[in-house]
Design a protein around this motif. Sequence first.
Motif, short mmCIF file in Angstrom:
data_model
loop_
_atom_site.label_atom_id
_atom_site.label_comp_id
_atom_site.label_asym_id
_atom_site.label_seq_id
_atom_site.Cartn_x
_atom_site.Cartn_y
_atom_site.Cartn_z
N THR A 143 1.00 -1.11 -0.09
CA THR A 143 -0.08 -0.09 0.09
C THR A 143 0.83 1.15 -0.06
O THR A 143 2.00 1.25 0.35
CB THR A 143 -0.87 -0.04 1.24
N LEU A 144 0.49 2.24 -0.54
CA LEU A 144 1.13 3.60 -0.55
C LEU A 144 1.52 3.97 0.93
O LEU A 144 2.55 4.50 1.36
CB LEU A 144 0.43 4.69 -1.16
N ALA A 145 0.69 3.81 2.00
CA ALA A 145 0.81 4.32 3.36
C ALA A 145 2.23 3.32 3.75
O ALA A 145 3.05 3.71 4.58
CB ALA A 145 -0.18 3.95 4.00
N ASN A 146 1.91 2.42 3.33
CA ASN A 146 3.17 1.42 3.74
C ASN A 146 4.54 1.76 3.27
O ASN A 146 5.65 1.72 4.10
CB ASN A 146 2.89 -0.21 3.43
N ILE A 147 4.56 2.15 2.01
CA ILE A 147 5.69 2.40 1.47
C ILE A 147 6.40 3.72 2.01
O ILE A 147 7.55 3.87 2.14
CB ILE A 147 5.61 2.66 -0.23
N LYS A 148 5.48 4.81 2.35
CA LYS A 148 5.60 5.85 3.00
C LYS A 148 6.41 5.49 4.59
O LYS A 148 7.53 6.11 4.85
CB LYS A 148 4.67 6.96 3.32
N LYS A 149 5.79 4.60 5.03
CA LYS A 149 6.39 4.08 6.34
C LYS A 149 7.75 3.59 6.12
O LYS A 149 8.76 4.00 6.97
CB LYS A 149 5.31 3.10 6.86
N GLU A 150 8.07 2.69 5.42
CA GLU A 150 9.22 2.02 5.01
C GLU A 150 10.29 3.26 4.62
O GLU A 150 11.38 3.11 5.28
CB GLU A 150 8.97 1.12 3.84
N LEU A 151 10.01 4.18 3.76
CA LEU A 151 10.90 5.34 3.48
C LEU A 151 11.34 5.76 4.80
O LEU A 151 12.64 6.02 4.90
CB LEU A 151 10.59 6.29 2.62
#
Length: 192
Positions: A143-151
């Motif tokens: 998910t986009l939210a997950n990708i932001k968190k990972e960054l």
Amino acid sequence: MAENKLVVLVGIPGVGKTTLLSRIVDAIKDRDRSVCVISFGTLMFEVAKKSGTDNRDKLRKLPVSEQQRLQTIAAKQIAERTEQVVIVDTHAFINSPEGYYPGLPDHVLKIIKPTNFVSVSAKPEEIYNRRMKDSTRSRDKITLANIKKELDIQSGMISACAVITGSPVKHVLNGEGKVEAATEKIMGAIGL
Ligand code: ATP
Ligand code: MG
């Protein structure tokens, strides 16, 4: 060049590490330096296969103690390389069932002794699309939210590495269609 370089390049899956590295290797060879690229995960997987792990996407689900053991073996192999520029293709953290596990814990950093860190990022939407294109991998839910968190986690983990080792971190944006610009930035950061 006065000293050999051990460059650790990190980025979350799909950010474009492997794509960038193939360009960087050509650029380094053009400058008549010996270079090698080592995938940390591949080294770990080669060792893990001997004890029955049959898929590289299962590595991150092994008990942390086993991941630590594999990391140490991989790190020792990297420390033996003698090329002028050794580049390690890896992750700042691993999404394990126990939480975010560091790809570069202190015990690994002490063995490989990085001279430079490069932290690759891209727009979350671009990373999302790049992951969706690659059907060869067994990925966690995207998910986009997950990708932001990972960054965010990546940025914290790599800052910790810089503090532990005293080596600098270059943050590089691998924008859509901008592999060349990102390559130049990385070459500058490693002094080539
Ligand atoms: P992994 O951690 O899973 O190995 P990776 O970070 O190595 O991922 P790549 O396999 O290099 O990522 O790239 C993922 C996809 O994104 C590929 O399809 C690649 O062609 C594309 N890609 C990478 N960089 C760019 C860019 N700057 N512009 C457009 N597409 C790109
Ligand atoms: Mg890759």
